[in-house]
Design a protein around this motif. Structure first.
Motif, PDB file in Angstrom:
ATOM      1  N   GLN A 130      12.019  -2.658  -3.737  1.00  6.51           N
ATOM      2  CA  GLN A 130      10.769  -3.396  -3.930  1.00  6.51           C
ATOM      3  C   GLN A 130       9.577  -2.583  -3.436  1.00  6.51           C
ATOM      4  OE1 GLN A 130      10.263  -6.320  -5.424  1.00  6.51           O
ATOM      5  NE2 GLN A 130      12.436  -6.628  -5.892  1.00  6.51           N
ATOM      6  N   LEU A 131       9.741  -1.938  -2.289  1.00  9.52           N
ATOM      7  CA  LEU A 131       8.657  -1.117  -1.759  1.00  9.52           C
ATOM      8  C   LEU A 131       8.376   0.089  -2.653  1.00  9.52           C
ATOM      9  CD1 LEU A 131       9.427  -1.112   2.080  1.00  9.52           C
ATOM     10  CD2 LEU A 131       7.606  -2.330   0.888  1.00  9.52           C
ATOM     11  N   GLU A 132       9.431   0.615  -3.259  1.00 10.77           N
ATOM     12  CA  GLU A 132       9.226   1.758  -4.154  1.00 10.77           C
ATOM     13  C   GLU A 132       8.333   1.371  -5.340  1.00 10.77           C
ATOM     14  OE1 GLU A 132      11.798   5.141  -6.570  1.00 10.77           O
ATOM     15  OE2 GLU A 132      12.771   3.323  -5.838  1.00 10.77           O
ATOM     16  N   LYS A 133       8.543   0.175  -5.877  1.00  8.34           N
ATOM     17  CA  LYS A 133       7.685  -0.284  -6.983  1.00  8.34           C
ATOM     18  C   LYS A 133       6.232  -0.396  -6.526  1.00  8.34           C
ATOM     19  CE  LYS A 133      11.406  -2.903  -9.212  1.00  8.34           C
ATOM     20  NZ  LYS A 133      11.886  -4.249  -9.627  1.00  8.34           N
ATOM     21  N   VAL A 134       6.022  -0.913  -5.299  1.00  9.45           N
ATOM     22  CA  VAL A 134       4.666  -1.009  -4.762  1.00  9.45           C
ATOM     23  C   VAL A 134       4.064   0.381  -4.587  1.00  9.45           C
ATOM     24  CG1 VAL A 134       3.306  -1.755  -2.776  1.00  9.45           C
ATOM     25  CG2 VAL A 134       5.164  -3.196  -3.630  1.00  9.45           C
ATOM     26  N   LEU A 135       4.883   1.306  -4.076  1.00 10.93           N
ATOM     27  CA  LEU A 135       4.394   2.669  -3.877  1.00 10.93           C
ATOM     28  C   LEU A 135       4.019   3.333  -5.193  1.00 10.93           C
ATOM     29  CD1 LEU A 135       6.660   4.199  -1.087  1.00 10.93           C
ATOM     30  CD2 LEU A 135       4.207   3.774  -1.000  1.00 10.93           C
ATOM     31  N   GLN A 136       4.793   3.081  -6.225  1.00  8.35           N
ATOM     32  CA  GLN A 136       4.480   3.677  -7.523  1.00  8.35           C
ATOM     33  C   GLN A 136       3.100   3.209  -8.003  1.00  8.35           C
ATOM     34  OE1 GLN A 136       6.067   5.997  -8.995  1.00  8.35           O
ATOM     35  NE2 GLN A 136       8.157   5.950  -8.136  1.00  8.35           N
ATOM     36  N   VAL A 137       2.839   1.914  -7.799  1.00  5.12           N
ATOM     37  CA  VAL A 137       1.527   1.387  -8.199  1.00  5.12           C
ATOM     38  C   VAL A 137       0.424   1.996  -7.345  1.00  5.12           C
ATOM     39  CG1 VAL A 137       0.128  -0.713  -8.369  1.00  5.12           C
ATOM     40  CG2 VAL A 137       2.536  -0.755  -9.052  1.00  5.12           C
ATOM     41  N   ARG A 138       0.645   2.051  -6.038  1.00  4.44           N
ATOM     42  CA  ARG A 138      -0.376   2.622  -5.145  1.00  4.44           C
ATOM     43  C   ARG A 138      -0.567   4.108  -5.403  1.00  4.44           C
ATOM     44  NH1 ARG A 138      -1.835  -0.193  -0.549  1.00  4.44           N
ATOM     45  NH2 ARG A 138      -2.004   1.744   0.654  1.00  4.44           N
ATOM     46  N   TYR A 139       0.517   4.806  -5.691  1.00  8.99           N
ATOM     47  CA  TYR A 139       0.407   6.246  -5.966  1.00  8.99           C
ATOM     48  C   TYR A 139      -0.389   6.492  -7.246  1.00  8.99           C
ATOM     49  CZ  TYR A 139       1.807  11.062  -6.964  1.00  8.99           C
ATOM     50  OH  TYR A 139       1.795  12.398  -7.262  1.00  8.99           O
ATOM     51  N   ALA A 140      -0.130   5.650  -8.266  1.00 13.98           N
ATOM     52  CA  ALA A 140      -0.890   5.790  -9.525  1.00 13.98           C
ATOM     53  C   ALA A 140      -2.370   5.538  -9.302  1.00 13.98           C
ATOM     54  CB  ALA A 140      -0.332   4.830 -10.571  1.00 13.98           C
ATOM     55  N   GLY A 141      -2.676   4.675  -8.314  1.00  7.97           N
ATOM     56  CA  GLY A 141      -4.083   4.397  -8.023  1.00  7.97           C
ATOM     57  C   GLY A 141      -4.666   5.313  -6.971  1.00  7.97           C
ATOM     58  N   GLY A 142      -3.910   6.305  -6.552  1.00  9.56           N
ATOM     59  CA  GLY A 142      -4.404   7.247  -5.570  1.00  9.56           C
ATOM     60  C   GLY A 142      -4.419   6.714  -4.161  1.00  9.56           C
ATOM     61  N   LEU A 143      -3.662   5.618  -3.885  1.00 11.10           N
ATOM     62  CA  LEU A 143      -3.646   5.001  -2.569  1.00 11.10           C
ATOM     63  C   LEU A 143      -2.418   5.379  -1.741  1.00 11.10           C
ATOM     64  CD1 LEU A 143      -4.857   1.426  -3.579  1.00 11.10           C
ATOM     65  CD2 LEU A 143      -6.227   3.311  -2.653  1.00 11.10           C
ATOM     66  N   ALA A 144      -1.515   6.145  -2.325  1.00  8.30           N
ATOM     67  CA  ALA A 144      -0.303   6.571  -1.622  1.00  8.30           C
ATOM     68  C   ALA A 144      -0.075   8.044  -1.855  1.00  8.30           C
ATOM     69  CB  ALA A 144       0.901   5.760  -2.077  1.00  8.30           C
ATOM     70  N   ALA A 145       0.553   8.673  -0.865  1.00  4.90           N
ATOM     71  CA  ALA A 145       0.804  10.105  -0.947  1.00  4.90           C
ATOM     72  C   ALA A 145       2.161  10.382  -1.585  1.00  4.90           C
ATOM     73  CB  ALA A 145       0.740  10.723   0.447  1.00  4.90           C
ATOM     74  N   GLN A 146       2.317  11.607  -2.106  1.00  5.66           N
ATOM     75  CA  GLN A 146       3.577  12.010  -2.718  1.00  5.66           C
ATOM     76  C   GLN A 146       4.718  11.997  -1.706  1.00  5.66           C
ATOM     77  OE1 GLN A 146       4.392  12.780  -5.929  1.00  5.66           O
ATOM     78  NE2 GLN A 146       6.500  12.980  -5.191  1.00  5.66           N
ATOM     79  N   GLN A 147       4.414  12.356  -0.457  1.00 11.20           N
ATOM     80  CA  GLN A 147       5.476  12.370   0.548  1.00 11.20           C
ATOM     81  C   GLN A 147       6.027  10.978   0.826  1.00 11.20           C
ATOM     82  OE1 GLN A 147       2.425  13.603   0.965  1.00 11.20           O
ATOM     83  NE2 GLN A 147       1.532  13.082   2.982  1.00 11.20           N
ATOM     84  N   ASP A 148       5.227   9.930   0.580  1.00 14.75           N
ATOM     85  CA  ASP A 148       5.745   8.570   0.739  1.00 14.75           C
ATOM     86  C   ASP A 148       6.831   8.283  -0.290  1.00 14.75           C
ATOM     87  OD1 ASP A 148       3.966   8.234   2.773  1.00 14.75           O
ATOM     88  OD2 ASP A 148       2.483   7.136   1.586  1.00 14.75           O
ATOM     89  N   ILE A 149       6.628   8.739  -1.519  1.00 19.52           N
ATOM     90  CA  ILE A 149       7.659   8.577  -2.553  1.00 19.52           C
ATOM     91  C   ILE A 149       8.917   9.334  -2.156  1.00 19.52           C
ATOM     92  CG2 ILE A 149       8.209   8.930  -4.983  1.00 19.52           C
ATOM     93  CD1 ILE A 149       6.067   6.857  -4.570  1.00 19.52           C
TER      94      ILE A 149
END
Length: 426
Positions: free
Chosen positions: A169-188
């Motif tokens: 579930q968190l991975e899906k949230v991270l994908q959305v945040r990463y697409a919006g520039g709100l998460a870093a690649q290292q978080d993925i």
């Protein structure tokens, strides 16, 4: 509008349900393994080690009667002067020889020796019964231990599975945040590493599950891969009043199978000592003889024979041996009692520590990890904490729940050891 991470937070909070909750299945399951009582009953019926001890006990009880019985009488035929002083050839017909003696003899031990031998055999039968009880207690403790281990593995699998679902579930949230520039690649990358670690843990737990299945089936004399139901729940731990050391120590001295065996060995050694001292008295052989000449029995005779126990050094050695064996039996009982009481104290202390640990986890650690998770989640949403902090908070929740589960299982295993020492359920 509520951030998508709130849904993940709600899912994480749902992980705080009671670890010890039981699933009730009203319909009886033909596959054993769900309840400890069914496993114990099946083991008593099928375990070959326990069956062997019961047969040995039965064999020992059958030796009591022969031990106190008289020896079988002996019958002897003696042909005398088979050539009639050389007047005829050798013959084996009683009417054709000079004389034929028919002798019937019976061995008679000194008064009290038969009773002592019978008492020794009775005590050995009692000891065999005690060894069978000891085997049954050992078997029950092993089954209870494996059952608790299976419950721990099952609970651990559930915790890891729930955490893995949360990570997805968190991975899906991270994908959305990463697409919006709100998460870093290292978080993925971090969450992918977390996924892999959890899947590896599930593989290891699955292997442990199969190993406990094999061990439990071995104790039940079933094929190694025979199906076993998952444990439905653990037995309740008795209240503190029933777990007082003084009370349990008294029960241990009265019912511990090993101590009962050692007690019968002491009594048997006392009987053996008494029998050794009676070796100074002779045993008798009495007999009656009928003498046949030609075709008629015309003479009768009586016979009395006894052994002469005159080798005093040998008799003294036998007496010293019996005294030493009695002293050894008493020392073994004392050592067994001391060891059993020490084991009881250790397991009772460990059980109480496990209960205290569970109390601390439930009423202190779990609420603290919950607050830590909430704080980390809020900080991450506001950009004041990185994703690693969020993962660490989630790990703390899982570790706390695992600690609760381990404390419950450790208490069950200690309880199984206490019941093994008592030879009965608490």
């Amino acid at each position: 509008m509520q951030h998508p991470l709130c849904a993940a937070a709600i899912l994480a909070l749902a992980l705080h349900g009671a670890v010890g909750a039981q699933t009730t299945n009203p319909a009886p399951d033909p596959v054993p393994g769900a309840r400890i009582e069914g496993l114990l009953a099946l083991a008593r019926e099928r375990n070959p080690e326990y069956a062997g001890m019961r047969h040995e006990a039965q064999a020992a009880s059958e030796r009591v009667l022969p031990a106190g019985a008289l020896m079988d009488p002996r019958f002897k035929v003696e042909l005398q002067d088979i050539t009639k002083s050389g007047e005829q050839g050798v013959t084996l017909f009683p009417s054709d020889v000079g004389a034929t003696a028919y002798t019937l003899t019976q061995d008679l031990p000194w008064s009290g020796k038969r009773a002592l031998k019978r008492d020794m055999a009775t005590l050995e039968a009692d000891a065999a019964q005690g060894r069978a009880r000891f085997t049954a207690a050992e078997l029950a403790a092993r089954i209870k231990t494996v059952f608790a281990q299976r419950y721990l593995i099952q609970g651990s699998q559930r915790l890891v599975g729930e955490s893995l679902d949360l990570m997805l579930q968190l991975e899906k949230v991270l994908q959305v945040r990463y697409a919006g520039g709100l998460a870093a690649q290292q978080d993925i990358t971090r969450i992918h590493v977390e996924h892999t670690a959890m899947r590896s843990e599930l593989v290891a737990l699955a292997n442990e599950w199969r190993q406990t299945q094999t061990r439990l089936n071995l104790l039940l004399a079933r094929p190694a891969d025979a199906a076993l139901a998952a444990p439905e729940g653990l037995r309740p731990v008795p209240e503190a009043a029933r777990l007082e050391f003084a009370t349990l120590a008294g029960r241990l001295r009265a019912a511990n199978p090993q101590l009962l065996v050692e007690s019968t060995r002491i009594q048997a050694a006392e009987k053996a000592r008494d029998l050794a001292y009676k070796s100074r008295y002779p045993d008798f052989t009495v007999g009656i003889t009928a003498m046949q000449r030609q075709s008629a029995v015309k003479e009768w005779g009586l016979m009395l024979e006894l052994n002469l126990p005159i080798r005093d050094t040998v008799l003294q050695s036998l007496e010293r041996e019996s005294e030493a064996m009695l002293a050894a039996a008493r020392a073994r009982q004392e050592a067994a009692a001391n060891q059993s009481l020490a084991d009881l104290a250790d397991n009772l202390s460990a059980l109480q520590a496990a209960q205290q640990t569970e109390h601390l986890v439930v009423y202190s650690l779990l609420p603290q990890t919950d607050l830590t998770w909430r704080a980390a989640l809020a900080a991450y949403e506001n950009g004041k904490a990185d994703f690693a902090t969020l993962l660490d908070a989630q790990r703390q929740i899982r570790q706390a729940r695992l600690s609760q589960l381990k404390a419950q299982v450790d208490a069950q295993m200690r309880l199984a050891e206490i019941e093994r020492l008592l030879g009965e359920d608490v």
